[in-house]
Write a protein that holds these residues in place. Sequence first.
Motif, PDB file in Angstrom:
ATOM      1  N   TYR A 233      67.226  69.070  28.174  1.00 50.43           N
ATOM      2  CA  TYR A 233      67.279  70.489  27.913  1.00 50.43           C
ATOM      3  C   TYR A 233      68.738  71.160  27.735  1.00 50.43           C
ATOM      4  N   VAL A 234      68.653  72.336  27.093  1.00 53.94           N
ATOM      5  CA  VAL A 234      69.638  73.374  27.378  1.00 53.94           C
ATOM      6  C   VAL A 234      68.856  74.587  27.603  1.00 53.94           C
ATOM      7  N   TYR A 235      69.300  75.497  28.464  1.00 56.87           N
ATOM      8  CA  TYR A 235      68.823  76.872  28.815  1.00 56.87           C
ATOM      9  C   TYR A 235      69.786  78.060  28.711  1.00 56.87           C
ATOM     10  N   THR A 236      69.201  79.225  28.711  1.00 57.69           N
ATOM     11  CA  THR A 236      69.827  80.523  28.901  1.00 57.69           C
ATOM     12  C   THR A 236      68.896  81.439  29.633  1.00 57.69           C
ATOM     13  N   CYS A 237      69.529  82.219  30.340  1.00 57.72           N
ATOM     14  CA  CYS A 237      68.758  83.247  31.252  1.00 57.72           C
ATOM     15  C   CYS A 237      69.658  84.448  31.462  1.00 57.72           C
ATOM     16  N   MET A 238      68.623  85.632  31.772  1.00 56.88           N
ATOM     17  CA  MET A 238      69.598  86.733  32.232  1.00 56.88           C
ATOM     18  C   MET A 238      69.363  86.915  33.712  1.00 56.88           C
ATOM     19  N   LEU A 239      70.360  86.913  34.511  1.00 58.91           N
ATOM     20  CA  LEU A 239      70.243  87.346  36.029  1.00 58.91           C
ATOM     21  C   LEU A 239      70.505  88.687  36.402  1.00 58.91           C
ATOM     22  N   VAL A 240      69.824  89.415  37.245  1.00 65.20           N
ATOM     23  CA  VAL A 240      70.052  90.464  37.685  1.00 65.20           C
ATOM     24  C   VAL A 240      70.370  90.653  39.125  1.00 65.20           C
ATOM     25  N   CYS A 241      71.402  91.430  39.746  1.00 67.15           N
ATOM     26  CA  CYS A 241      71.875  91.438  41.091  1.00 67.15           C
ATOM     27  C   CYS A 241      70.421  92.205  41.582  1.00 67.15           C
ATOM     28  N   SER A 242      70.283  91.614  42.843  1.00 67.31           N
ATOM     29  CA  SER A 242      69.215  92.375  43.860  1.00 67.31           C
ATOM     30  C   SER A 242      69.654  93.457  44.670  1.00 67.31           C
ATOM     31  N   ASN A 243      70.743  93.788  44.518  1.00 65.12           N
ATOM     32  CA  ASN A 243      71.443  94.947  45.330  1.00 65.12           C
ATOM     33  C   ASN A 243      71.099  96.251  44.385  1.00 65.12           C
ATOM     34  N   ASP A 244      70.267  97.045  44.688  1.00 64.80           N
ATOM     35  CA  ASP A 244      69.839  98.299  44.043  1.00 64.80           C
ATOM     36  C   ASP A 244      70.860  99.120  43.479  1.00 64.80           C
ATOM     37  N   LYS A 245      71.830  99.172  44.255  1.00 64.82           N
ATOM     38  CA  LYS A 245      73.154 100.014  43.933  1.00 64.82           C
ATOM     39  C   LYS A 245      74.019  99.237  42.749  1.00 64.82           C
ATOM     40  N   CYS A 246      73.631  98.187  42.477  1.00 65.59           N
ATOM     41  CA  CYS A 246      74.543  97.408  41.630  1.00 65.59           C
ATOM     42  C   CYS A 246      73.735  97.044  40.383  1.00 65.59           C
ATOM     43  N   LYS A 247      72.692  96.153  40.454  1.00 65.59           N
ATOM     44  CA  LYS A 247      71.944  95.787  39.314  1.00 65.59           C
ATOM     45  C   LYS A 247      72.739  95.172  38.136  1.00 65.59           C
ATOM     46  N   GLU A 248      73.744  94.362  38.619  1.00 64.43           N
ATOM     47  CA  GLU A 248      74.823  93.843  37.560  1.00 64.43           C
ATOM     48  C   GLU A 248      73.847  92.829  36.901  1.00 64.43           C
ATOM     49  N   ILE A 249      74.132  92.472  35.684  1.00 68.56           N
ATOM     50  CA  ILE A 249      73.446  91.473  34.727  1.00 68.56           C
ATOM     51  C   ILE A 249      74.624  90.608  34.552  1.00 68.56           C
ATOM     52  N   VAL A 250      74.086  89.147  34.634  1.00 68.70           N
ATOM     53  CA  VAL A 250      75.004  88.044  34.246  1.00 68.70           C
ATOM     54  C   VAL A 250      74.160  87.209  33.523  1.00 68.70           C
TER      55      VAL A 250
END
Length: 253
Positions: free
Chosen positions: A59-76
Motif C-alpha cells: 500500500y501507500v497511504y496519506t493521512c492528516m494528524l491533529v495535535c491533541s493539545n487543545d491550545k495547539c491543534k497543529e495539523i501534520v
Amino acid sequence: MDRKLLKLPFRKENSPDWVCPTCNKGILRIKEGTFHEAELRNSREAHSHEAWEPEWINYVYTCMLVCSNDKCKEIVVGSGTGSVDWDIVEDENGVPDQVYEDYFRPKHFEPHLRLIHIPDDCPETVTSLLNESFKLFFSSPSAAANNVRAAIEELLTELNIKRFSTSNGKRRFINLHQRIGLLPPKYAPFKDMILAIKWLGNAGSHGHSEVTMDDVMDAYELTEHILQEIYEPKLKKLKAIAKKVNKKKGPAK
Ligand SMILES: [Zn+2]
C-alpha cells in the motif's frame, strides 16, 4: 527516545504516540476520515497470480494528524507505505485463528517531527542540519545519519576547531577525525561520542553498510547529550542556583 515508537509499523486504529513538532506536548492523532490507503499497481495486478497471498499486498497511504493539545491543534500531514501481515488471534471459543492485518510505516511528516531536544542556544548552523536529518529519518536513514555527521562538523566549527591548515601557502582541509583530536580538554568527554557519530555518518555517505533506524537513533542520542552538556548544562545551572541561595542564606530573588 522511544525507539519502538519510531521504528515499528503501526495499525491505523492504533497509531503511535508521535509528539507534536510544534508544541512538543500534544500527541498527534489521525483525524477521523482522513486515512486513505491504496494498493500500488504491481500489488493490484499480482492478485491474479495463482500463488497470490495477502502478504504480497503493498500500500501507500496519506493521512492528516491533529495535535491533541487543545491550545495547539497543529495539523501534520503523514504519508508512507503499508503491507499485510498475519497474526494468531483466539476466537470466542479460545480456538486460535490466523488473521491478516494491515500495517503501515511512515515515510514523511510535514511539518517534520522533532526527534531529539535541541537547546535554544544551539547555533542555527547545527540546528538546521539536524532538522534536515529529522525530515529524512523515516525515508532514508543513511541520509539522516549523514546529516547528523554534517551537524557535528558544524558544531566543531562553532567550538572554534579549525577547518584548514596552511603549509607553504597552501590551504588544506583538516578531516573530521583530526579535528576531533584538536578539541580542547574541556570537551574531552565528547571525543569518543563525536567519533562514533562520524562512523555512523560515514556509513551513511559511502553506502558500505546499510544504516538502520537504530544506528541513526544512536547518533541522535549521542548528539542530544553533547548539545545538552555544551549549551544547556544542568550541573552548571544547579551550581549557580546553589551559589545564589547560599550567598543570600535564604531564597534568592
Ligand atoms: Zn501541538
